[in-house]
Enzyme design. Structure first.
Site, PDB file in Angstrom:
ATOM      1  N   SER A 276      68.080  77.674  89.723  1.00  0.00           N
ATOM      2  CA  SER A 276      69.409  77.075  89.728  1.00  0.00           C
ATOM      3  C   SER A 276      70.403  78.021  90.385  1.00  0.00           C
ATOM      4  O   SER A 276      70.202  79.234  90.399  1.00  0.00           O
ATOM      5  CB  SER A 276      69.864  76.777  88.297  1.00  0.00           C
ATOM      6  N   ASP A 277      71.469  77.453  90.924  1.00  0.00           N
ATOM      7  CA  ASP A 277      72.593  78.287  91.317  1.00  0.00           C
ATOM      8  C   ASP A 277      73.192  78.891  90.050  1.00  0.00           C
ATOM      9  O   ASP A 277      72.912  78.437  88.933  1.00  0.00           O
ATOM     10  CB  ASP A 277      73.631  77.457  92.072  1.00  0.00           C
ATOM     11  N   TYR A 278      74.005  79.908  90.204  1.00  0.00           N
ATOM     12  CA  TYR A 278      74.578  80.644  89.084  1.00  0.00           C
ATOM     13  C   TYR A 278      75.399  79.718  88.191  1.00  0.00           C
ATOM     14  O   TYR A 278      76.470  79.253  88.573  1.00  0.00           O
ATOM     15  CB  TYR A 278      75.446  81.767  89.643  1.00  0.00           C
TER      16      TYR A 278
END
Length: 903
Positions: A276-278
């Site tokens: 996932s992105d942050y």
């Protein structure tokens, strides 16, 4: 007796040889032997990556597996997941990209690495060999700065011309992005480092990017937005992909099974892992079952960790699903060499790597315009050069956000031009306008120039207007509350009121000039401010004073409220006022971050005091630049934009902070005015393009930007870059033209243009851009002749090959990007008028000729059928266009194509 002594002697001699041999063995040989033993059989290098993965997976407990797929974050060390010392599993230590390695750990090489040209600049080279070199350099430096995962490349299509993160992309065309991206990934992964393609998928804007629901057709996703990711799988053995924050057709990207599993893993055959992105994962069981493999990071934003473990125990997520995630990650770690080649902290070669950065920058620069052959410059014909621009004397022109790299050294355009001009040519500098800052990332009129402002309590005298005052600007008082209560926490003089805090004000995430004051991060969320002083007009006339803000703002002139902006959303309010030359007026500005969205440390203060002024209202700083240009042989105006990851995209294409007026005034003073534009996105040039003979699009050119610019200007390098994006004539002439398309209405962004993105949309709408996709001039000329188009193979193996003669008809060596487009597919389905189908970059010495052969990409000869859910190549004649740009066709032909199905 002698025989016995001889045997003893031989045994001792043999033992001595063994001791010497063992002593000479490297230490890791012992480790490898030990690790390949019964306790850690997965360390046996003679086994395949899949065999090693299965052996290790069996040795892991459920708790270890869940911990392994739950990432963490550390302010110093960046993203990572926990390795397992018990089993010898190294941690995944991730570095932000994609324009170099963003080193977060202060203990590693002073957090410095090579700042490369922005990826959009790389795309402008149209050179896949250069892209591989670019990726290899990033991979080497990542490994040598303790990282084994690079968060790049960015494969988000530059859907709109004003995208603040377009500089991280590889352009608007999926075939160009695919070819350049695959070479980039292959370069990174030629080292024991995993590349991460991002942001999957439909992550094409910063405005509302955390919440927007991007809605696109199946065909648009397959033909445009997913194609580069597919190419990374098929042509580069991509190790990792990163899912985005936005929703895709109503479901968040990181829990979208249709996108993660059905498309990327099953259809494309992706064997790597998806992170996932942050902070982009919003669920536990749903994301786990949809195909997310690694949550990055874990607490405090995460939904995995103990919650995922509990979901497994409750039967909401199967252990087999967890196994599959671990298996995917371990397989890539074994295949890419992360187990066998641990990361190091090895000093990078700043000089050698900097040279590569310069060479890449040189190949990326695009000569947009060169009337009367003003370029290249000749030292023999010059006595003086005026270098003008707010940041031409610094090397701060770079994209902000997570891709910002702390360079090993820098070379400013002024320094580069001075060094190249050498003795005998006088090079002088004038800023012309105030420095560009994060405040210039959002829309609204330019900020009032600092030289028109005097801080409260400063000596007020009309006689000193137009001279160098001791101090320009306004007295600024800052509070960490929204009501200006108590004593201010910070008092200083601000040259301009042009502020963008929050996300844009964190260490390592801003790209502010060293000329600008540093605002303490304590003001990044709730705050209030007051600016006081006076304003003095440079010319009598009608002005508009403006406030652009998120949060409420008020402007008082001579104690009377003139402008009030509610600021519930980022917006501008303006009011007309007549001002007399040299006459001072007291002003007071009050600002508060008083809307709930601003309680976050990310969405901070956004405030600008701006103006709309008569054309002849020229402040002191700009007049000095004009005067310098007038007495110089040549004027080089270096402009720039501020582009960054964050919360906003500009919805206009204007140069910020009065730079457009600066160009016009300098060009009026010197007919040999060259504009060097440093930006990561397109820029509107309508108001000044015809006023200057030469324009160079230099992008964000990395730490060697100054030397690269100078070498192109003086002809040491013949520019060969071609635009990877279309430059529209103005911001109203783009195929993305409605609020429903961008930024969206009621949280929904509608991709109603379908497949007609970029130049394909301009063609469809009949819009003539300022500079077309693929455009780029040279200091020489190329002649195209003898086009031949032929089919080879049958069925799925069928290919189309284009060949032609290319000759350099000029007097200097140069490189040409031969571009092939196809159009008019024989089908009732709507397809583009022209679509890039292949290209070749060819270096030719003056007078030389080469036969160029280009195989066309099958996808350009096909379309995605939403009924059969497959690619279809229709039967019939297809037009073939060969040229130097999408609007510069030199040769035309045709070819018969067709699939066995006859569709």
């Amino acid at each position: 007796m002698n025989r016995r002594l001889n045997l003893i002697f031989l045994k001792r001699w043999f033992m001595l040889l063994i001791i010497v041999a063992v002593a000479a063995m490297p230490l890791h040989a012992f480790a490898a032997e030990a690790d390949s033993g019964a306790d850690r059989p997965w360390m046996n290098k003679s086994l395949s990556a899949k065999e090693r993965t299965e052996l290790l997976l069996k040795a892991m407990t459920l708790e270890e597996k869940v911990g392994f797929v739950t990432g963490k974050v550390n302010n110093y060390y960046g993203f990572y997941n926990d390795g397992l010392e018990r089993l010898g599993i190294p941690a995944l230590q991730m570095a932000d990209g994609p324009a170099g390695v963003r080193v977060a750990n202060p203990d590693v090489q002073d957090k410095k690495s090579t700042a490369l040209p922005a990826p959009i600049a790389l795309a402008a080279s149209w050179d896949t060999d250069l892209a591989k070199q670019y990726g290899d350099l990033i991979g080497q430096e990542a490994h040598d700065t303790t990282h084994n995962v690079v968060l790049g490349p960015g494969l988000d299509i530059a859907r709109t011309p004003w995208g603040s993160r377009n500089f991280e992309s590889l352009g608007e065309d999926p075939l160009l992005a695919s070819g350049m991206g695959a070479a980039y990934v292959n370069g990174i992964q030629s080292n024991p480092v995993i590349a991460t393609a991002k942001h999957y998928i439909l992550n094409n804007q910063e405005t509302e990017r955390f919440t927007t629901n991007a809605t696109a057709s199946e065909r648009a996703i397959q033909e445009v937005y997913a194609r580069p990711f597919q190419a990374m799988v098929e042509k580069a053995d991509l190790g990792s992909a990163m899912c985005s924050f936005n929703q895709v057709n109503g479901t968040y990207a990181c829990e979208n099974k249709e996108m993660l599993t059905d498309l990327l893993k099953d259809q494309f055959g992706f064997e790597g892992f998806i992170m996932s992105d942050y902070g982009a994962n919003f669920s536990t069981a749903k994301s786990a079952n949809a195909g997310l493999d690694l949550e990055t990071p874990g607490e405090p934003y995460g939904k995995w960790g103990t919650q995922l473990l509990e979901a497994v125990k409750k039967g909401e997520v199967s252990e087999q699903t967890i196994d599959e995630k671990v298996r995917r990650i371990l397989l890539q770690m074994f295949e890419k060499g992360l187990f066998d080649n641990p990361v190091t902290n090895t000093q990078i070669n700043a000089k050698a790597d900097g040279k590569q950065a310069r060479e890449i920058a040189e190949q990326s620069m695009v000569l947009l315009q060169n009337n009367n052959d003003v370029l290249p410059l000749s030292k023999k014909e010059l006595n003086s050069i005026a270098v003008i621009g707010p940041d031409a004397d610094t090397a701060s022109a770079a994209g902000g956000g997570s891709s910002l790299v702390n360079p090993t050294y820098t070379v400013s355009p002024l320094e580069g031009i001075r060094n190249r001009a050498g003795n005998g040519v006088e090079v002088k500098y004038a800023a012309g306008t105030d420095p560009i800052s994060a405040g210039d990332a959002f829309n609204g009129p330019s900020a009032v120039p600092s030289t028109l402002l005097s801080p409260a309590d400063a000596e007020k005298s009309e006689q000193n207007y137009g001279t160098d005052k001791a101090e320009y600007g306004l007295r600024a008082e800052y509070w960490t509350n929204t009501n200006m209560e108590g004593d201010p926490s910070l008092v200083r003089t601000d040259n301009q009121v042009n502020m963008n805090l929050g996300f844009y004000n964190y260490e390592g995430f801003n790209a502010q000039s060293s000329k600008l004051p540093v605002t303490p991060t304590e003001f990044n969320s709730k705050m209030s401010a007051r600016w006081t002083g006076s304003i003095t007009a440079p010319k009598t006339g009608d002005y508009k004073l403006t406030l652009t803000s998120l949060g409420s703002a008020k402007l008082y002139v001579d104690d009377q409220l003139l402008v009030e902006n509610q600021g519930e959303t980022l917006s501008t309010t303006k009011k007309a006022i007549t001002l007399k030359e040299g006459e001072s007026h007291n002003i007071k500005i009050e600002y508060r971050t008083d809307f709930p969205v601003q309680s976050s440390h990310d969405m901070g203060a956004q405030m600008r005091f701006g103006w709309e002024a008569p054309e002849d209202a020229v402040d002191v700083k700009m007049q000095k630049a004009v005067d310098l240009a007038k007495k110089s042989d040549v004027a080089v105006v270096v402009t720039r934009t501020y582009d960054s990851e964050g919360y906003v995209d500009r919805s206009d294409l204007e140069l910020p902070n009065n730079q457009e007026q600066l160009i016009r005034k300098v060009a009026a003073a010197n007919p040999k005015t060259i504009v060097v534009q440093m930006s990561g996105r397109t820029v509107e040039m309508d108001s000044w393009q015809k006023e200057v003979p030469s324009i160079v699009q230099a992008w964000y050119a990395g730490q060697e930007q100054g030397n690269a610019v100078a070498r192109v200007l003086f002809g040491d390098v013949n520019p060969s870059g071609k635009l990877p994006v279309t430059f529209p004539s103005d911001d109203s002439q783009t195929p993305i033209s409605t609020a429903e398309q961008f930024p969206g209405v009621n949280g929904v962004g509608t991709y109603s243009e379908g497949i007609f993105v970029g130049y394909k949309g301009y063609d469809k709408e009949g819009m003539t851009p300022a500079f077309a996709f693929g455009h780029g001039l040279s200091y020489t000329d190329f002649d195209y002749r003898n086009l031949h188009v032929k089919n080879t193979g049958k069925g799925d193996d069928a290919t189309v090959e284009v060949s032609l003669n290319l000759r350099n008809t000029g007097k200097v060596s140069g490189a040409e990007v031969v571009q092939v487009y196809v159009g008019n597919l024989p089908t009732s389905v709507e397809t583009p008028e022209k679509q890039l189908a292949g290209w070749a970059k060819v270096d030719l010495k003056a007078g030389k000729q080469q036969r160029v052969k280009i195989k066309l990409d099958r996808s350009a000869l096909s379309y995605w059928d939403e009924k059969s859910h497959e690619w279809v190549m229709p039967k019939g004649k297809v037009s073939v266009y060969v040229g130097s740009a999408s609007d510069d066709v030199r040769l035309t032909g045709s070819v018969n194509i067709g699939s066995p199905s006859g569709k």
